[in-house]
Design an enzyme around this catalytic site. Structure first.
Site, PDB file in Angstrom:
ATOM      1  N   THR A 257     -28.651   6.312  14.896  1.00 61.70           N
ATOM      2  CA  THR A 257     -29.355   5.089  15.243  1.00 61.70           C
ATOM      3  C   THR A 257     -29.031   5.341  16.746  1.00 61.70           C
ATOM      4  O   THR A 257     -28.112   5.909  17.258  1.00 61.70           O
ATOM      5  CB  THR A 257     -28.338   4.078  14.565  1.00 61.70           C
ATOM      6  OG1 THR A 257     -28.537   3.805  13.390  1.00 61.70           O
ATOM      7  CG2 THR A 257     -28.236   2.810  15.282  1.00 61.70           C
TER       8      THR A 257
ATOM      9  N   ASP B 213     -27.094  -3.043   9.581  1.00 55.54           N
ATOM     10  CA  ASP B 213     -26.453  -4.062  10.604  1.00 55.54           C
ATOM     11  C   ASP B 213     -27.277  -4.019  11.794  1.00 55.54           C
ATOM     12  O   ASP B 213     -27.342  -5.250  12.741  1.00 55.54           O
ATOM     13  CB  ASP B 213     -25.053  -3.629  11.313  1.00 55.54           C
ATOM     14  CG  ASP B 213     -25.179  -2.191  11.441  1.00 55.54           C
ATOM     15  OD1 ASP B 213     -25.643  -1.274  10.908  1.00 55.54           O
ATOM     16  OD2 ASP B 213     -24.920  -1.938  12.918  1.00 55.54           O
TER      17      ASP B 213
HETATM   18  N1  ASP Z   1     -25.813   1.366  11.256  1.00 50.66           N
HETATM   19  C1  ASP Z   1     -26.877   2.096  10.926  1.00 50.66           C
HETATM   20  C2  ASP Z   1     -27.308   1.431   9.498  1.00 50.66           C
HETATM   21  O1  ASP Z   1     -26.634   1.206   8.778  1.00 50.66           O
HETATM   22  C3  ASP Z   1     -26.894   3.519  10.725  1.00 50.66           C
HETATM   23  C4  ASP Z   1     -26.232   4.138  11.897  1.00 50.66           C
HETATM   24  O2  ASP Z   1     -25.563   3.733  12.822  1.00 50.66           O
HETATM   25  O3  ASP Z   1     -26.205   5.369  11.937  1.00 50.66           O
HETATM   26  O4  ASP Z   1     -28.452   1.455   9.322  1.00 50.66           O
END
Ligand code: ASP
Length: 309
Positions: A169, A200
């Site tokens: 992300t 999130d």
């Molecule tokens: N927070 C992101 C999600 O759960 C994934 C990530 O930050 O790598 O979709």
């Protein structure tokens, strides 16, 4: 007010093979955001430019390079927020859009809503002339291979944050010369997520938040854990109570680890210019520019510096 920009490329066990491109990617994104700030652009423009740069970089799980869900499809989530008025825009489970962060900004600026999801987000994109890419245009060869392999593994999603299959992300926070802060986050989510799963990243207060009164945050990590502790607001609540950005992020990540056993990371900037990039996962590529110095790192407690030319 000296502008600041801080970006992250996702908190996870970044494998050695991706280490160099991830660091190069966050540095490039920070430079792009900084150019915007130096030309007098606002924090909102800077975080959008920085996140778009990483969405276009297949090294990251956002836009091009996004991970695949159980159906082998890409579903993207993004959030953008500005701290002067608390204006916010988000999209979730949107398909075939190269830059979801800009679509999120359009939701913020051109609709009366905060979040559009799935089909509605795609219809909105079409209605304002955002080009829809052909199905699978965002999918990288490497991701297709990982997905094929992953299908054969029975691994709980939490395990991902200790393993090398995962996600990166992207996110950015900025403070501009007028004292405005902004935050943006964009992701393809977690590999092999259920169709329609939203983490999130597009959720205000969890994946990100920006308020000129307390600061701006962009989070990354296990989405279901981040949602349970509303991580972005948790961090800002500590900053509101006078904690330095670094301590606020460390405390909040520690709490998330203890309370729901989730790993992650965040970048944050306070209205004073105090900034940080912290994580509890094995690695997180991050970079920041403040006062003509480019700071960056990947491993815990690592902080390199370069003077900008
Ligand atoms: N927070 C992101 C999600 O759960 C994934 C990530 O930050 O790598 O979709």
């Amino acid at each position: 007010m000296r502008p600041v920009i801080v970006v992250h490329g996702g908190a996870w066990a970044v494998p050695d093979a991706l280490a160099e491109v991830s660091v190069a990617g966050v540095k490039a994104a920070t430079r792009a955001g900084n150019v915007t700030l130096m030309r007098g652009g606002g924090a909102l423009d800077a975080v959008e430019v920085a996140v778009r740069t990483m969405e276009d970089d297949p090294a990251f799980d956002a836009g091009h390079g996004a991970v695949l869900n159980t159906d082998g499809e890409v579903e993207l989530d993004a959030l953008i927020m500005e701290g002067r008025t608390l204006a916010t825009g988000a999209v979730s489970s949107v398909r075939n859009i190269a830059n979801p962060v800009s679509l999120a900004r359009a939701v913020m600026e051109k609709t009366n809503h905060v979040m559009l999801s799935g089909k509605g987000a795609n219809l909105f994109a079409e209605s304002i002339g955002v080009p829809t890419l052909p199905t699978h245009a965002l999918v990288c060869e490497q991701e297709r291979k990982e997905w094929e392999q992953y299908k054969n593994y029975d691994i709980g999603v939490k395990e991902l944050f200790r393993a090398q299959w995962a996600h990166d992300t992207v996110g950015a926070v900025a403070l501009d010369s007028c004292g405005n802060v902004a935050s943006a986050t964009s992701t393809g989510g977690i590999r092999y997520k259920m169709v329609g799963r939203v983490g999130d990243s597009p959720v205000i207060g969890s994946g990100g938040y920006a308020d000129n009164r307390s600061g701006a945050v962009s989070c990354t990590g296990h989405g279901e854990s981040i949602l349970k502790v509303t991580l972005a607001r948790l961090i800002l609540s500590h900053m509101d109570r006078g904690k330095a950005a670094c301590e606020a992020v460390e405390r909040s990540l520690r709490y998330m680890g203890e309370r729901v056993q989730g790993g992650g990371g965040a970048v944050a900037v306070a209205p004073t210019g105090d900034w940080t990039a912290c994580f509890t996962t094995e690695r997180m590529a991050w970079a920041a520019i403040h006062g003509g110095i480019l700071h960056y790192g990947l491993n815990p407690r690592e902080k390199f510096k370069e003077t900008l030319k």
